[in-house]
Design a protein around this motif. Structure first.
Motif, short mmCIF file in Angstrom:
data_model
loop_
_atom_site.label_atom_id
_atom_site.label_comp_id
_atom_site.label_asym_id
_atom_site.label_seq_id
_atom_site.Cartn_x
_atom_site.Cartn_y
_atom_site.Cartn_z
N VAL A 114 0.72 -1.09 0.05
CA VAL A 114 0.01 0.03 -0.05
C VAL A 114 0.73 1.29 0.06
O VAL A 114 1.85 1.25 0.67
N GLY A 115 0.48 2.10 -0.96
CA GLY A 115 1.17 3.52 -0.76
C GLY A 115 1.37 3.97 -2.24
O GLY A 115 1.02 3.37 -2.93
N PRO A 116 2.09 5.19 -2.48
CA PRO A 116 2.16 5.83 -3.65
C PRO A 116 3.31 5.28 -4.56
O PRO A 116 4.02 4.29 -4.01
N PRO A 117 3.22 5.32 -5.65
CA PRO A 117 4.24 4.72 -6.59
C PRO A 117 5.51 5.31 -6.17
O PRO A 117 5.96 6.34 -5.68
N VAL A 118 6.69 4.37 -6.16
CA VAL A 118 7.93 4.54 -5.75
C VAL A 118 9.16 4.90 -6.78
O VAL A 118 10.27 5.04 -6.44
N ALA A 119 8.85 4.42 -7.88
CA ALA A 119 9.95 4.51 -8.99
C ALA A 119 9.76 6.00 -9.87
O ALA A 119 8.41 6.35 -9.98
N THR A 147 -6.55 -4.80 -6.34
CA THR A 147 -6.99 -4.27 -5.04
C THR A 147 -5.49 -4.60 -3.82
O THR A 147 -4.92 -5.28 -3.98
N SER A 148 -5.72 -3.91 -2.80
CA SER A 148 -5.02 -3.90 -1.66
C SER A 148 -4.71 -5.04 -0.90
O SER A 148 -3.84 -5.23 -0.02
N ASN A 149 -5.84 -5.93 -1.07
CA ASN A 149 -5.95 -7.16 -0.34
C ASN A 149 -5.07 -8.39 -0.91
O ASN A 149 -4.79 -9.34 -0.40
#
Length: 168
Positions: free
Chosen positions: A51-56, A83-85
């Motif tokens: 979960v979280g914003p894009p990192v690249a 989805t986040s699950n």
């Protein structure tokens, strides 16, 4: 969880033995498509794990770990979906909520992938997989979930990639 490949490389250059001990599960390597130099729009990477914003940043390869991250209803393997699950999250409209899963054979240690009946399919080396049928993976395999293309790398193949790229 995901990290840019550059972070793995810098850790590998500093302490290769530590990285080799820590890489115990396969990874998916997402390499964003090349941008048209005529377009000045920033490439927004939407493919993330966890979960979280894009990192690249634009054009930066991203490493997504193939391991059980969530306590979800699907216990047979490592889930992939939008989805986040899911254990591996590919936040792209072409990826189904629960798209596919990876499963490790406890006897052989080999990995397989199965499409979960997704709308846009799962492809291995360009061939569409039959839904809910496990298909064995090579140590390095090209996969596509919907329109998201990744390379599955067993630990030995990922470490080989780090060795090669650290010399460049």
């Amino acid at each position: 969880m995901s990290e840019p490949l550059t972070q793995y490389l810098s850790r590998y250059i500093r302490d290769p033995e530590d990285v080799e001990r820590s890489v115990t599960a396969p990874v998916l390597l997402y390499e964003p498509p090349e941008l048209d130099p005529q377009h000045k729009l920033e490439h927004r990477l939407r493919t993330v794990s966890g979960v979280g914003p894009p990192v690249a940043q634009a054009g930066e390869p991203l490493v997504l770990r193939v391991r059980k991250e969530k306590d979800n209803a699907f216990r047979r393997g490592v889930t992939v979906g939008r989805t986040s699950n899911n254990d591996v999250i590919l936040d792209d409209a072409s990826v189904s909520r629960f798209h596919a899963w990876f499963q490790r054979d406890d006897k052989t240690g080999e990995w397989a992938v199965a499409d979960a009946g997704s709308k846009n399919g799962t492809h291995l080396a360009g061939q569409k997989l039959r839904p809910k049928k496990l298909t064995a993976l090579a140590k390095e395999s090209r996969l596509r979930f919907g329109q998201v293309e990744v390379t599955f790398l067993a630990p030995v193949a990922f470490l080989r990639l780090l060795r090669i790229r650290s010399r460049s």
